[in-house]
Write a protein that holds these residues in place. Sequence first.
Motif, short mmCIF file in Angstrom:
data_model
loop_
_atom_site.label_atom_id
_atom_site.label_comp_id
_atom_site.label_asym_id
_atom_site.label_seq_id
_atom_site.Cartn_x
_atom_site.Cartn_y
_atom_site.Cartn_z
N LEU A 64 0.84 -1.19 0.00
CA LEU A 64 0.00 0.00 0.00
C LEU A 64 0.88 1.25 0.00
CD1 LEU A 64 -2.69 -1.04 2.63
CD2 LEU A 64 -2.85 -1.16 0.14
N GLN A 65 0.50 2.23 -0.80
CA GLN A 65 1.19 3.51 -0.82
C GLN A 65 0.16 4.59 -0.58
OE1 GLN A 65 3.10 3.39 -4.68
NE2 GLN A 65 5.03 2.83 -3.71
N PHE A 66 0.47 5.50 0.28
CA PHE A 66 -0.46 6.55 0.65
C PHE A 66 0.06 7.90 0.21
CE2 PHE A 66 -0.86 3.09 3.67
CZ PHE A 66 -2.22 2.84 3.64
N ILE A 67 -0.87 8.81 -0.13
CA ILE A 67 -0.44 10.17 -0.42
C ILE A 67 -0.10 10.85 0.90
CG2 ILE A 67 -1.78 10.31 -2.55
CD1 ILE A 67 -3.75 12.12 -1.04
N ARG A 68 0.76 11.81 0.83
CA ARG A 68 1.14 12.55 2.03
C ARG A 68 0.00 13.46 2.46
NH1 ARG A 68 6.30 15.29 -0.26
NH2 ARG A 68 4.99 15.16 -2.08
N PRO A 69 -0.22 13.63 3.74
CA PRO A 69 -1.27 14.53 4.21
C PRO A 69 -1.10 15.93 3.63
CG PRO A 69 -0.42 13.25 6.03
CD PRO A 69 0.48 12.98 4.84
N GLY A 70 -2.17 16.51 3.16
CA GLY A 70 -2.13 17.86 2.60
C GLY A 70 -1.60 17.92 1.18
N LYS A 71 -1.47 16.78 0.51
CA LYS A 71 -0.94 16.73 -0.86
C LYS A 71 -1.94 16.04 -1.79
CE LYS A 71 3.12 18.33 0.33
NZ LYS A 71 3.59 19.61 -0.09
N VAL A 126 -2.81 16.67 -4.69
CA VAL A 126 -2.39 16.59 -6.08
C VAL A 126 -1.65 15.29 -6.39
CG1 VAL A 126 -2.33 19.08 -6.45
CG2 VAL A 126 -0.29 17.91 -5.65
N GLU A 127 -1.23 14.57 -5.35
CA GLU A 127 -0.58 13.29 -5.59
C GLU A 127 -1.58 12.25 -6.08
OE1 GLU A 127 1.66 12.12 -2.14
OE2 GLU A 127 3.01 13.82 -2.34
#
Length: 109
Positions: free
Chosen positions: A23-30, A32-33
């Motif tokens: 699993l890969q998660f987008i960074r908090p507050g990003k 646009v990822e």
Amino acid sequence: MYYGLEFCSRAVDDWAHRVGIKLQFIRPGKPVENAFIESFNGKCRDECLNERLFVTIEQARVATETWRLDYNQVRPHSALGNLAPEDYANRTRAGIPEPTKLRLSVVEK
């Protein structure tokens, strides 16, 4: 049995580990990822959820399913050459060239 988001997340994490998915998660507050899902979520909120007041869960299910079918089967998407996603997928499976992409050939000398 699991209850709550933290338990659902743990269950998904356990399942992914068992079947070999990382699993890969987008960074908090990003956001646009993951712009595609953010765009979809915004459209769903603006065009479906914010337009109605649901009294029952069944009303919400019917409205969101109707909207989803329209979004995927009827509505043209400019990013897909003004095809509905289902039409685009069917054309891709049939090997029909994508209408949105310019094909260039490199000629070596």
